[in-house]
Design an enzyme around this catalytic site. Sequence first.
Site: not given
Ligand code: HGA
Length: 605
Positions: A27, A482, A485, A74, A2, A600, A478, A501, A99-100
């Site tokens: 990101r 890669k 991902e 995100w 985010c 990111k 790694e 094993h 964000n969070g």
């Molecule tokens: N929890 C919030 C924000 C998500 C977030 O910070 N993503 O990196 C949501 O889901 O909208």
Amino acid sequence: MCGIVGAVAQRNIVSVLIEGLRRLEYRGYDSCGVAVLAGGEPKRARSVARVADLDEQVCETRLEGVTGIAHTRWATHGAPVTDNAHPIFSRNELAIVHNGIIENYETLREMLRGKGYEFISQTDTEVIAHLIHSLYHGDLFAAVREATGHLHGAYAIAVLHKSQPHTVVGARQGSPLVVGLGEGENFLASDALALAGSTDRFMFLEEGDVCELTLEKVRVFDRDGKPAERDVRQVAAYGGAVELGPYRHFMQKEIFEQPRAISDTIPQSDVFDASLFGEGAAKAFEEIDSLLVLACGTSYYSGLTAKYWLESIAKIPTQVEIASEYRYRDSVPNPKSLVVVISQSGETADTIAALKHAQSLGHTHTLAVCNVATSAMVRMTELSFLTHAGREIGVASTKAFTTQLVALFVLAATLGKLRGHISAKQEADYIRQLRHLPAALNSVLALEPQIIAWSEEFSRKENALFLGRGLHYPIALEGALKLKEISYIHAEAYPAGELKHGPLALVTEAMPVVTVAPNDALLEKLKSNIQEVRARGGQLYVFADADTKILNDEGLHVIRMPEHYGLLSPILHVVPLQLLAYHTACSRGTDVDKPRNLAKSVTVE
Ligand code: HGA
């Protein structure tokens, strides 16, 4: 992940907000949105496509305003659909971006439903919107301060209210937020980079801070509710948008930038000196008896590689742990251990939380290996070593990883010298080898055409095994990371000795086995492991040093690395694995720079 941008100005601020989101796009996100105060109420545009689509929407609808907030999301709570995209409104009066993750959102949602609030989204964010709204009595700053007292979890937020047309309020706890200072206008962002071009003067908010931005003033209150002063720092290092140049993707560009990035990261000094890690490092290094390395993902693998160097060069016991595991388990703290946190962005939520946990257990000696000088991690640690990879846009880390390896090798050599385990001649040899690395890397990059030929075969596979031994086991890890991902091929890595094993059961013609085979003390053992695979019809793809006698044969494909590089060999051997993943992904037509579901800078738990 985010991103947040906010602004209070006397001009239409929408283009600044959209440009800020563009700078944060790399990101990774799955929806975006912007809200402004227009005609006395918040108006918004949201999109589940790219920021470019949002831009078209705001132009078409002529969304304009002098006060606004914007977001790239995100999703953590609720699918990436328009209703869940931020800004989230409360009763068409208040708008918020967040964000969070709010951990107690269910309890708060029930409480707010009881007060008559209707929930339109599935997000945890909506509880913050309604909570602040419920506490608003004409002073948004006061309402946000009160609301934060009820929130558990991590957040950075930006909020506006229709009754305060020239105010944006922000708060942070566990997620970064910076204030950008302008002339008669002020800004807020989750990363200073978002505000390049608008200002170069920043206040980095601290944990628990709540701030109020108006046209002429910025007020900050700390976690105890007391007015606080935060230093204003000039940060001019943010140039314009990073150009792709002749490359097809940023990941390819970044792979080819490694000689430059490594050369910029290698210290200028002709000796390994504690001062490379900051003031006070000499004393701290004298007091420690071990290392505890905490990191996630690719950075964790650089830590695993460093363990081999630290124990062999500096003879110092080193424990490497995944940050999200360490923070939640009971561990036995050793205050004489140096805690080393590794992160490209310096904002990785799990690593920051692990660092805080270590500090709460009494660890005072801490060191960040990081690519961003102004990051939270660098500000939280006693010591730091900055890598100079430059901005890394591709989600799959490449140059950040190899520059971390350089930093960690310098750490091992510095500790080895201080502890009397390396001679002056050895020191000079290490310095010489480090300085030759960029040239050696250029020769490895010249292998690209051979790797492209392999990648075409890999692109038709659905599984792959990676093998390495000793120092090169983390490089195999790694390489597998890669590949999965960006190409979405299932890949696993094993120390080659573990093959018999269990994983040997998977070996058939359909399972390519990639082997990192430097000419080191383990080569003969590795050759036996190679034979074990061949005997079962497996297809081997071996990256061997020039002087290893492993030859192309039935079921055995060999690419020869230009030279053997001793202890620094992992830094060279990872590069063909990056190229293999990159070209395989290109053949499969995936979105290389923005692989599905990944972001990111991982700023949520
Ligand atoms: N929890 C919030 C924000 C998500 C977030 O910070 N993503 O990196 C949501 O889901 O909208």
